[in-house]
Design a protein around this motif. Structure first.
Motif, PDB file in Angstrom:
ATOM      1  N   ASN A  47      -2.009 -14.420   3.884  1.00 22.78           N
ATOM      2  CA  ASN A  47      -1.138 -13.567   4.699  1.00 22.78           C
ATOM      3  C   ASN A  47      -0.095 -12.816   3.869  1.00 22.78           C
ATOM      4  N   SER A  48      -0.538 -12.197   2.774  1.00 15.97           N
ATOM      5  CA  SER A  48       0.390 -11.558   1.837  1.00 15.97           C
ATOM      6  C   SER A  48       0.569 -10.056   2.057  1.00 15.97           C
ATOM      7  N   PHE A  49      -0.447  -9.354   2.564  1.00 20.36           N
ATOM      8  CA  PHE A  49      -0.441  -7.889   2.538  1.00 20.36           C
ATOM      9  C   PHE A  49      -0.569  -7.278   3.929  1.00 20.36           C
ATOM     10  N   ASP A  50       0.156  -6.180   4.134  1.00 16.45           N
ATOM     11  CA  ASP A  50       0.045  -5.441   5.398  1.00 16.45           C
ATOM     12  C   ASP A  50      -1.297  -4.717   5.501  1.00 16.45           C
ATOM     13  N   LYS A  91      -4.804   6.264   6.588  1.00 12.93           N
ATOM     14  CA  LYS A  91      -4.810   5.201   7.595  1.00 12.93           C
ATOM     15  C   LYS A  91      -3.963   3.989   7.201  1.00 12.93           C
ATOM     16  N   VAL A  92      -3.407   3.999   6.000  1.00 14.53           N
ATOM     17  CA  VAL A  92      -2.651   2.850   5.510  1.00 14.53           C
ATOM     18  C   VAL A  92      -1.402   2.614   6.355  1.00 14.53           C
ATOM     19  N   TYR A 110      -3.212   9.365  -3.923  1.00 16.39           N
ATOM     20  CA  TYR A 110      -3.133   9.221  -2.472  1.00 16.39           C
ATOM     21  C   TYR A 110      -2.245   8.053  -2.049  1.00 16.39           C
ATOM     22  N   TYR A 111      -1.628   7.376  -3.015  1.00 15.10           N
ATOM     23  CA  TYR A 111      -0.753   6.257  -2.687  1.00 15.10           C
ATOM     24  C   TYR A 111       0.415   6.724  -1.820  1.00 15.10           C
ATOM     25  N   PRO A 112       0.748   5.965  -0.771  1.00 13.66           N
ATOM     26  CA  PRO A 112       1.909   6.329   0.060  1.00 13.66           C
ATOM     27  C   PRO A 112       3.219   6.146  -0.701  1.00 13.66           C
ATOM     28  N   LYS A 113       4.150   6.989  -0.417  1.00 10.83           N
ATOM     29  CA  LYS A 113       5.458   6.924  -1.070  1.00 10.83           C
ATOM     30  C   LYS A 113       6.209   5.669  -0.618  1.00 10.83           C
ATOM     31  N   ASP A 114       6.946   5.082  -1.540  1.00  8.93           N
ATOM     32  CA  ASP A 114       7.847   3.955  -1.255  1.00  8.93           C
ATOM     33  C   ASP A 114       7.131   2.671  -0.848  1.00  8.93           C
ATOM     34  N   ALA A 115       5.823   2.606  -0.998  1.00  9.02           N
ATOM     35  CA  ALA A 115       5.115   1.361  -0.711  1.00  9.02           C
ATOM     36  C   ALA A 115       5.094   0.474  -1.955  1.00  9.02           C
ATOM     37  N   ARG A 116       5.006  -0.819  -1.731  1.00  9.03           N
ATOM     38  CA  ARG A 116       4.833  -1.772  -2.831  1.00  9.03           C
ATOM     39  C   ARG A 116       3.337  -2.010  -2.975  1.00  9.03           C
ATOM     40  N   ILE A 117       2.757  -1.564  -4.088  1.00  9.39           N
ATOM     41  CA  ILE A 117       1.301  -1.595  -4.236  1.00  9.39           C
ATOM     42  C   ILE A 117       0.905  -2.445  -5.438  1.00  9.39           C
ATOM     43  N   THR A 118      -0.018  -3.357  -5.182  1.00 10.90           N
ATOM     44  CA  THR A 118      -0.685  -4.122  -6.231  1.00 10.90           C
ATOM     45  C   THR A 118      -2.141  -3.681  -6.246  1.00 10.90           C
ATOM     46  N   ALA A 119      -2.682  -3.429  -7.432  1.00 12.15           N
ATOM     47  CA  ALA A 119      -4.074  -2.974  -7.550  1.00 12.15           C
ATOM     48  C   ALA A 119      -4.803  -3.868  -8.545  1.00 12.15           C
ATOM     49  N   ILE A 120      -5.996  -4.302  -8.170  1.00 11.34           N
ATOM     50  CA  ILE A 120      -6.757  -5.215  -9.018  1.00 11.34           C
ATOM     51  C   ILE A 120      -8.133  -4.641  -9.336  1.00 11.34           C
ATOM     52  N   GLY A 167      -2.515  -7.304  10.424  1.00  6.48           N
ATOM     53  CA  GLY A 167      -2.720  -6.306   9.375  1.00  6.48           C
ATOM     54  C   GLY A 167      -4.127  -5.757   9.388  1.00  6.48           C
ATOM     55  N   GLN A 168      -4.408  -4.861   8.438  1.00  7.42           N
ATOM     56  CA  GLN A 168      -5.700  -4.196   8.439  1.00  7.42           C
ATOM     57  C   GLN A 168      -6.366  -4.240   7.077  1.00  7.42           C
ATOM     58  N   VAL A 169      -7.681  -4.234   7.117  1.00 11.64           N
ATOM     59  CA  VAL A 169      -8.500  -4.080   5.915  1.00 11.64           C
ATOM     60  C   VAL A 169      -9.270  -2.776   6.077  1.00 11.64           C
ATOM     61  N   LEU A 170      -9.115  -1.875   5.106  1.00 16.09           N
ATOM     62  CA  LEU A 170      -9.763  -0.559   5.138  1.00 16.09           C
ATOM     63  C   LEU A 170     -10.793  -0.485   4.017  1.00 16.09           C
ATOM     64  N   LEU A 171     -12.004  -0.126   4.362  1.00 19.38           N
ATOM     65  CA  LEU A 171     -13.084  -0.049   3.388  1.00 19.38           C
ATOM     66  C   LEU A 171     -13.757   1.310   3.462  1.00 19.38           C
TER      67      LEU A 171
END
Length: 205
Positions: free
Chosen positions: A106-109, A41-42, A60-70, A138-142
């Motif tokens: 307002n930083s993330f899609d 759904k990302v 499961y990370y989408p290809k070519d996305a810029r991802i930050t994980a905390i 944008g969306q928040v997925l939980l």
């Protein structure tokens, strides 16, 4: 980091080396399929994963996305970093508490979490932060496990909750759907495939 968060963080630090083994059966039987549905759904290019843990979502990370994980557990992040390097995953890892994110508004899609809000001391504060750093539109997925709608099962979950919190820092009796709906999102939907105690929640800013 707030005192309550610090207590829970220490519990996750303690179990980090054993975490994947502890959840291996549930991961194989249930969680893996749910993670696939969640990440399918990302949307957008700039993604924030909150509560990366040991990196169970890396596959499961989408290809070519810029991802930050905390994550707020340094030891969990250590496990995630080792997996990142082994799998050659393109992700920036940072230690951070979801109740007080360092990112600009307002930083993330897409902001995405899996089985995180069971461990956040103040769900309301954490959700407000997710809302804040998500871009307009944008969306928040939980993906969260929640208290059962069955009164008998809910009573058992409430009874067991203090024991589970004491062992691993996770609450098993939260109503996260209600908490998300109480936030300022323009829309909140629960995936129709969700079960009684596992909910895939889609919120739009």
């Amino acid at each position: 980091m707030k005192p309550d968060s610090d207590i829970i963080r220490k519990r996750y630090d303690r179990i980090a080396p054993y975490f994947e083994g502890m959840e291996a059966v549930m991961e194989g039987l249930f969680f893996r399929n749910w993670r696939k549905r969640l990440w399918a759904k990302v949307e957008g290019h700039h993604i924030l994963e909150v509560g990366v843990g040991t990196g169970k979502n890396f596959d499961y990370y989408p290809k070519d996305a810029r991802i930050t994980a905390i994550d707020f557990s340094g030891q969990m992040l250590k496990q995630a970093a080792q997996k990142r390097d082994r799998k050659k995953v393109n992700v920036e890892l940072e230690q951070m508490d979801v109740q007080s994110l360092y990112f600009a508004d307002n930083s993330f899609d897409t902001v995405i979490c899996s089985f995180v809000f069971c461990s956040v001391p103040s769900a309301a504060k954490g959700l407000k932060e997710l809302y804040r750093v998500c871009k307009p539109g944008g969306q928040v997925l939980l993906l969260e496990h929640v208290v059962s709608s069955n009164p008998a099962i809910a009573a058992i979950m409430n009874l067991l909750n203090p024991v589970v919190v004491g062992l691993v820092g996770a609450n098993i009796n939260r109503n996260t759907v209600k908490s998300v709906k109480a936030c300022a999102f323009t829309s909140v939907n629960v995936d129709e495939r969700s079960s009684d105690i596992i909910k895939l929640i889609e919120a739009r800013k």
